[in-house]
Scaffold this motif. Structure first.
Motif, PDB file in Angstrom:
ATOM      1  N   ASN A 143       1.011  -1.146   0.137  1.00  0.00           N
ATOM      2  CA  ASN A 143       0.050   0.079   0.102  1.00  0.00           C
ATOM      3  C   ASN A 143       0.862   1.179   0.045  1.00  0.00           C
ATOM      4  N   SER A 152       0.527   4.266   2.148  1.00  0.00           N
ATOM      5  CA  SER A 152       0.991   4.241   3.773  1.00  0.00           C
ATOM      6  C   SER A 152       2.637   4.397   3.767  1.00  0.00           C
ATOM      7  N   ASP A 153       2.730   4.832   4.840  1.00  0.00           N
ATOM      8  CA  ASP A 153       4.355   5.406   5.022  1.00  0.00           C
ATOM      9  C   ASP A 153       4.599   4.108   5.856  1.00  0.00           C
ATOM     10  N   LEU A 185       2.539  -1.754   5.531  1.00  0.00           N
ATOM     11  CA  LEU A 185       1.328  -2.308   5.180  1.00  0.00           C
ATOM     12  C   LEU A 185       1.072  -2.838   3.787  1.00  0.00           C
TER      13      LEU A 185
END
Length: 241
Positions: free
Chosen positions: A121, A124-125, A128
């Motif tokens: 993803n 997202s940082d 994830l």
């Protein structure tokens, strides 16, 4: 070593290799069955679920469940969280341990076809990873995607070599002589990836393969590729609704 012992050793080596091939085939089917199993449980509690979010440790190969996400509501929006594992009041919290264990099992073999359902993803940082939940009916989803570009499609021709599943032609009925009208696919690269992934899953699950795949002629020749495709299969598409 006597000839008799040498012959026996050769026979047993061949049998061992055949059993190992069968074991890997069954293992791949089992991994997808596990993924289907947990998908059904997740969607029973949360019908809009499209992805399971996990953190993955590449060193230990451990999976930590983070939650469940839905589809994007617009091209610019992120994937919405439908449930996060910290929420103990949601119905999915009751099966959190099952979700995590099943995802872990589905991803345990390095060659599991479930790995093809995972992507990072990038919105997202953190750590994830998204496990895409399979459609309820893979054949119906394939037909839907194909007909977005080929509304008259009645079947697809797929190459069963390697991991299996590459779509190489679209069939749009028959011509005046009764021969199939075979066309080059004209969908996007992204659509091609999704289709090939779904068809590969059908190859991997014996019940689905028996139901949806028909072996093409012994020496199928692709009109645009050099050589032959001995492992070509035809997949008739379900009628459009």
């Amino acid at each position: 070593m006597t000839p008799a012992i040498s012959d026996q050793l050769g026979v047993l080596a061949q049998q061992r290799e055949q059993l190992d091939v069968e074991r890997r085939r069954i293992q791949k089917a089992y991994c997808l069955a596990v993924l289907d199993h947990i998908t059904a449980k997740v969607r029973h509690a949360c019908p809009e679920a499209a992805y399971v979010g996990v953190a993955y440790n590449g060193t230990t190969r451990d999976v930590d469940l983070l939650g469940v996400l839905g589809e994007q509501t617009s091209p610019l929006s992120g994937l919405p969280w439908l449930w996060e594992s910290s929420d103990e009041e949601h119905p999915l919290a009751e099966i959190a341990a099952d979700i995590e264990a099943d995802v872990q099992t589905a991803l345990k073999p390095y060659d599991s076809p479930a790995w093809a359902t995972i992507r990072a993803n990038r919105a997202s940082d953190g750590n994830l990873w998204l496990v895409e939940l399979p459609p309820v009916d893979r054949a119906a989803r394939i037909a839907q995607l194909v007909r977005e570009s080929h509304p008259q499609a009645t079947a697809v021709v797929v190459d069963g070599r390697g991991v299996g599943g590459r779509v190489i032609e679209v069939v749009e009925g028959v011509d005046e002589d009764g021969a199939p009208i075979r066309l080059r696919p004209r969908w996007t690269g992204e659509c091609d990836d999704v289709l090939n992934r779904l068809v590969a899953q059908i190859f991997a699950i014996p019940d689905l393969a028996d139901r949806h795949l028909v072996h093409a002629q012994d020496r199928y020749r692709h009109r645009w590729w050099s050589g032959t495709r001995d492992l070509a299969w035809v997949m008739p598409l379900p009628p459009a609704e």
